[in-house]
Design a protein around this motif. Structure first.
Motif, short mmCIF file in Angstrom:
data_model
loop_
_atom_site.label_atom_id
_atom_site.label_comp_id
_atom_site.label_asym_id
_atom_site.label_seq_id
_atom_site.Cartn_x
_atom_site.Cartn_y
_atom_site.Cartn_z
N MET A 1 4.24 -22.55 32.12
CA MET A 1 3.28 -21.59 31.16
C MET A 1 4.10 -21.04 29.99
N LEU A 2 3.59 -20.92 28.94
CA LEU A 2 4.19 -20.36 27.79
C LEU A 2 3.34 -19.24 27.02
N THR A 3 4.07 -18.21 26.15
CA THR A 3 3.16 -17.60 25.56
C THR A 3 3.16 -18.13 24.13
N GLY A 4 2.06 -17.67 23.31
CA GLY A 4 1.87 -18.34 21.89
C GLY A 4 1.00 -17.47 21.28
N LYS A 5 1.08 -17.56 20.07
CA LYS A 5 0.03 -17.24 19.00
C LYS A 5 -1.07 -17.95 18.30
N VAL A 6 -2.05 -17.81 18.51
CA VAL A 6 -3.14 -18.39 17.69
C VAL A 6 -3.19 -18.36 16.35
N ILE A 26 -4.95 -24.30 17.32
CA ILE A 26 -3.63 -24.23 16.98
C ILE A 26 -2.62 -23.05 17.36
N VAL A 27 -1.98 -23.37 18.24
CA VAL A 27 -1.06 -22.42 18.90
C VAL A 27 0.39 -22.38 18.55
N SER A 28 1.06 -21.47 18.06
CA SER A 28 2.56 -21.60 18.05
C SER A 28 3.22 -20.91 19.16
N PRO A 29 4.00 -21.51 19.92
CA PRO A 29 4.58 -20.90 20.91
C PRO A 29 5.45 -19.53 20.47
N TYR A 30 5.37 -18.46 21.13
CA TYR A 30 5.97 -17.21 20.79
C TYR A 30 6.66 -16.77 21.65
N GLU A 36 10.11 -14.81 17.48
CA GLU A 36 10.21 -16.01 17.11
C GLU A 36 9.23 -17.01 17.53
N THR A 37 8.91 -18.00 16.58
CA THR A 37 7.91 -18.98 16.90
C THR A 37 8.37 -20.29 16.79
N SER A 38 7.78 -21.19 17.52
CA SER A 38 8.23 -22.47 17.44
C SER A 38 7.26 -23.31 16.90
#
Length: 93
Positions: A1-6, A26-30, A36-38
């Motif tokens: 699992m990972l956390t992300g920002k929509v 679209i989710v940017s891993p956070y 930081e995002t990736s």
């Protein structure tokens, strides 16, 4: 699992039929410790997330299992909306 920002929505009128009816975001891993995002990914949404929300994303076979279909063309699925994150200072995560 990972956390992300929509960070966005995806609309596709032509797509693999197994994706019909799925909301795609679209989710940017956070990284909650550094902020930081990736590189962004496209994820199916089963919890009703929206732009700007922090979410929990599963990938691979877990992403398909949560949708109840092993044969779907899905690599990532949003399974939770994060209310709060608490991270210990230091080398933590």
């Amino acid at each position: 699992m990972l956390t992300g920002k929509v960070v966005g929505n995806v609309w596709a009128t032509k797509k693999e039929p197994s994706l019909n009816g799925l909301k795609l975001l679209i989710v940017s891993p956070y990284d909650p410790r550094t902020g930081e995002t990736s590189r962004a990914i496209v994820a199916a949404d089963v919890v009703g997330a929206g732009i700007g929300e922090l979410v929990i994303v599963v990938s691979g076979s877990s992403a398909r299992k949560i949708l109840g279909r092993e044969d779907m063309a899905v690599d990532a699925t949003i399974v939770g909306i994060i209310d709060e994150v608490e991270v210990e200072a230091g080398d933590g995560i």
